[in-house]
Design a protein around this motif. Structure first.
Motif, PDB file in Angstrom:
ATOM      1  N   UNK A 254       0.854  -1.182   0.000  1.00  0.00           N
ATOM      2  CA  UNK A 254       0.000   0.000   0.000  1.00  0.00           C
ATOM      3  C   UNK A 254       0.893   1.237   0.000  1.00  0.00           C
ATOM      4  N   UNK A 255       0.843   1.988  -1.079  1.00  0.00           N
ATOM      5  CA  UNK A 255       1.787   3.083  -1.281  1.00  0.00           C
ATOM      6  C   UNK A 255       1.562   4.232  -0.283  1.00  0.00           C
ATOM      7  N   UNK A 256       2.637   4.959   0.045  1.00  0.00           N
ATOM      8  CA  UNK A 256       2.552   6.041   1.036  1.00  0.00           C
ATOM      9  C   UNK A 256       1.958   7.319   0.455  1.00  0.00           C
ATOM     10  N   UNK A 257       0.725   7.214   0.029  1.00  0.00           N
ATOM     11  CA  UNK A 257       0.022   8.355  -0.572  1.00  0.00           C
ATOM     12  C   UNK A 257      -1.450   8.247  -0.200  1.00  0.00           C
ATOM     13  N   UNK A 258      -2.069   9.383   0.144  1.00  0.00           N
ATOM     14  CA  UNK A 258      -3.492   9.380   0.486  1.00  0.00           C
ATOM     15  C   UNK A 258      -4.116  10.700   0.082  1.00  0.00           C
ATOM     16  N   UNK A 259      -5.179  10.606  -0.732  1.00  0.00           N
ATOM     17  CA  UNK A 259      -5.985  11.777  -1.071  1.00  0.00           C
ATOM     18  C   UNK A 259      -7.195  11.777  -0.154  1.00  0.00           C
ATOM     19  N   UNK A 260      -7.293  12.777   0.721  1.00  0.00           N
ATOM     20  CA  UNK A 260      -8.351  12.815   1.736  1.00  0.00           C
ATOM     21  C   UNK A 260      -8.991  14.204   1.741  1.00  0.00           C
ATOM     22  N   UNK A 261     -10.047  14.405   0.951  1.00  0.00           N
ATOM     23  CA  UNK A 261     -10.666  15.733   0.847  1.00  0.00           C
ATOM     24  C   UNK A 261     -11.219  16.227   2.172  1.00  0.00           C
ATOM     25  N   UNK A 288      -3.096  10.407  13.289  1.00  0.00           N
ATOM     26  CA  UNK A 288      -3.127   8.943  13.390  1.00  0.00           C
ATOM     27  C   UNK A 288      -2.570   8.284  12.130  1.00  0.00           C
ATOM     28  N   UNK A 289      -2.918   8.848  10.985  1.00  0.00           N
ATOM     29  CA  UNK A 289      -2.419   8.279   9.724  1.00  0.00           C
ATOM     30  C   UNK A 289      -0.909   8.426   9.634  1.00  0.00           C
ATOM     31  N   UNK A 290      -0.407   9.578  10.016  1.00  0.00           N
ATOM     32  CA  UNK A 290       1.047   9.793   9.962  1.00  0.00           C
ATOM     33  C   UNK A 290       1.774   8.969  11.015  1.00  0.00           C
ATOM     34  N   UNK A 291       1.121   8.686  12.116  1.00  0.00           N
ATOM     35  CA  UNK A 291       1.739   7.813  13.115  1.00  0.00           C
ATOM     36  C   UNK A 291       1.889   6.405  12.548  1.00  0.00           C
ATOM     37  N   UNK A 292       0.915   5.973  11.748  1.00  0.00           N
ATOM     38  CA  UNK A 292       0.982   4.645  11.133  1.00  0.00           C
ATOM     39  C   UNK A 292       1.980   4.611   9.994  1.00  0.00           C
ATOM     40  N   UNK A 293       2.063   5.682   9.207  1.00  0.00           N
ATOM     41  CA  UNK A 293       2.955   5.736   8.044  1.00  0.00           C
ATOM     42  C   UNK A 293       3.597   7.122   7.982  1.00  0.00           C
ATOM     43  N   UNK A 298       0.212  13.499   1.653  1.00  0.00           N
ATOM     44  CA  UNK A 298      -1.213  13.769   1.733  1.00  0.00           C
ATOM     45  C   UNK A 298      -1.627  14.833   0.723  1.00  0.00           C
ATOM     46  N   UNK A 299      -2.751  14.604   0.067  1.00  0.00           N
ATOM     47  CA  UNK A 299      -3.350  15.604  -0.809  1.00  0.00           C
ATOM     48  C   UNK A 299      -4.818  15.749  -0.429  1.00  0.00           C
ATOM     49  N   UNK A 300      -5.456  16.824  -0.935  1.00  0.00           N
ATOM     50  CA  UNK A 300      -6.825  17.095  -0.509  1.00  0.00           C
ATOM     51  C   UNK A 300      -7.563  17.909  -1.558  1.00  0.00           C
ATOM     52  N   UNK A 321      -4.471  24.197   6.276  1.00  0.00           N
ATOM     53  CA  UNK A 321      -3.467  23.835   5.273  1.00  0.00           C
ATOM     54  C   UNK A 321      -2.067  23.960   5.854  1.00  0.00           C
ATOM     55  N   UNK A 322      -1.829  25.041   6.578  1.00  0.00           N
ATOM     56  CA  UNK A 322      -0.508  25.217   7.203  1.00  0.00           C
ATOM     57  C   UNK A 322      -0.244  24.123   8.232  1.00  0.00           C
ATOM     58  N   UNK A 323      -1.268  23.717   8.956  1.00  0.00           N
ATOM     59  CA  UNK A 323      -1.094  22.710  10.003  1.00  0.00           C
ATOM     60  C   UNK A 323      -0.783  21.335   9.415  1.00  0.00           C
ATOM     61  N   UNK A 324      -1.387  20.996   8.279  1.00  0.00           N
ATOM     62  CA  UNK A 324      -1.211  19.661   7.705  1.00  0.00           C
ATOM     63  C   UNK A 324       0.048  19.574   6.869  1.00  0.00           C
ATOM     64  N   UNK A 325       0.232  20.518   5.950  1.00  0.00           N
ATOM     65  CA  UNK A 325       1.340  20.435   5.005  1.00  0.00           C
ATOM     66  C   UNK A 325       1.043  19.413   3.926  1.00  0.00           C
ATOM     67  N   UNK A 326       0.409  19.843   2.853  1.00  0.00           N
ATOM     68  CA  UNK A 326      -0.019  18.932   1.795  1.00  0.00           C
ATOM     69  C   UNK A 326       1.017  18.826   0.679  1.00  0.00           C
ATOM     70  N   UNK A 327       1.029  17.651   0.029  1.00  0.00           N
ATOM     71  CA  UNK A 327       1.898  17.472  -1.123  1.00  0.00           C
ATOM     72  C   UNK A 327       1.346  18.145  -2.354  1.00  0.00           C
TER      73      UNK A 327
END
Length: 436
Positions: A254-261, A288-293, A298-300, A321-327
């Motif tokens: 499972x690749x280290x990428x997640x699109x979560x709107x 939680x997601x970043x703790x797992x991987x 992350x994109x949104x 947006x500043x808090x998360x830091x999206x790709x």
């Protein structure tokens, strides 16, 4: 044998439509149609439409208007409209566009061969039902793929009823495809050379069947020999179950990428959108997601200028947006969709929406460039999907879904190789192959 008839398909919008277009081409293959990339040489033109973007229906009507000279020159040419605009507009398409022979919704395209038969006698056909039968039961087995990466629809429809969205009305209620059939289709894809599968759904992480959630499905798919990579899209924050989050840490395929709107960072606007989550819920979920991987990218999605959005609401989105830091992120100005609850609300001035969109996109672009620069010097896996424009160059996707141009004279489509990233461009990376 008579010469094969040619089919031209124009696909609008989402990855689900790309998958649907492939399946429609397979269904029409049973009628003797083969794909062409040139509309002028086609015996049938099919527009597979999307209703998400602004003025989607009018863009389809405009494209149909451009087909009028082709229909005049070739009176036997069949023209069809499929997808979400077809579902939403139905009979109206036939009324406005006499050149159209058939209109088919996204849940009925397995009936395309029969509909086409009916047009041979001069009938004009509309099928926008939500049939009780599963369309996948009536589609032919997937015969071909266009490369080493493929889409696999696992879930369709949506029960969320976000105030801005037409999907529940055009795609219907949430339905999960059976586990056994998905496993069989995935094995078939791998047998035909596919090494990466992206699982698709309007709310893909709502998939459940046979006592499993999406995390369980991913674990079972990962056991297929020859399948090297798995991804999924598009997800809803409210459906990120524990087993799916755990899969991100436990399953190497499972690749280290997640699109979560998320759409907005303002709780007031999220409530008005009927999103049923808060900004704080989203931020804790990301933790939680970043703790797992930890290396996940992350994109949104974001909508600016939703009815009633104040400057404070918009600033809350920038703060998130500043808090998360999206790709990266997809961002749009709000535009009303007929029939949705938000369409009844007064819209903000266009100049306000324009200014906010520019500010948001500037921030996201800054984060995207930082994320890509952080890749320089790192080694990543890259699956080659095509030859590059330059001699001795291959192009593929990294683990994090970045497009990567690689110097590799011996490379072949389908190779999965290690690549050292050497440079970052605005929307891609460059690298060199590591080892033989």
């Amino acid at each position: 044998m008579s010469e094969a008839r040619k089919l031209f398909i124009k696909t609008y919008g989402c990855q689900m439509n790309v998958y649907d277009s492939e399946r429609m081409a397979e269904a029409l293959g049973a009628k003797g149609y083969v794909l062409t990339e040139v509309a002028e040489e086609a015996d049938m033109v099919l527009l597979n439409t999307c209703h998400i973007r602004e003025k989607a229906a009018e863009k389809v009507y405009s494209d149909l208007g451009r087909l009028r000279p082709l229909k005049t020159a070739k009176p036997d040419l069949k023209i069809g409209v499929a997808g979400c605009v077809a579902q939403a507009e139905g009979e109206e398409i036939l009324k406005r566009m006499p050149l159209v022979d058939l209109v088919v919704g996204p849940q009925s395209y397995h009936r395309l061969p029969d509909m086409l038969d009916r047009t041979e006698g001069g009938a004009r056909v509309v099928d926008t039902d939500f049939p009780e039968e599963d369309k996948f039961d009536h589609l032919p087995e997937r015969k071909a793929t266009r490369g080493p990466a493929a889409f696999l629809t696992v879930q369709e429809g949506c029960d969320k009823f976000c105030a801005f969205c037409v999907v529940p009305y055009t795609r219907g209620a949430e339905v999960s495809r059976p586990f056994a059939r998905l496993m069989a289709e995935a094995r078939g894809l791998v047998e035909r050379g596919v090494r990466e599968i992206t699982l698709l759904g309007q709310n893909v992480n709502a998939w459940s069947n046979d006592g499993r959630g999406l995390g369980g499905l991913i674990r079972e798919l990962a056991r297929i020999d020859g399948l090297e990579r798995l991804r999924y899209t598009t997800s809803h924050p409210n459906d990120m179950a524990d087993d799916l989050i755990e899969a991100h840490g436990a399953e190497p395929k499972l690749m280290p990428y997640l699109h979560l709107p998320v759409q907005s960072g303002s709780d007031r606007i999220l409530k008005a959108m009927n999103r049923k989550h808060t900004a704080e819920h989203y931020l804790r979920l990301i933790e939680r997601i970043r703790a797992a991987r930890p290396d996940i990218l992350l994109t949104s999605d974001f909508i600016v200028g939703f009815p009633g959005e104040t400057e404070a609401d918009f600033e809350a989105t920038l703060d998130l947006i500043r808090a998360v830091g999206f790709g990266s992120a997809f961002s749009f100005k709000y535009s009303a969709r007929p029939g949705t609850p938000a369409a009844e609300k007064p819209e903000l001035p266009a100049e306000v929406c324009d200014a906010r969109l520019q500010r948001l996109q500037a921030l996201v672009t800054e984060q995207q460039r930082a994320a890509q620069m952080a890749m320089v010097g790192r080694e990543v896996g890259v699956l080659y999907e095509k030859a590059g424009r330059l001699p001795g160059q291959m192009v593929g996707k990294s683990d994090h879904l970045h497009a990567v141009h690689v110097e590799d004279k011996a490379g072949q489509v389908g190779d999965l190789v290690r690549v050292r990233i050497t440079a970052s461009a605005p929307n891609s990376l460059a690298g060199e192959r590591v080892g033989a």
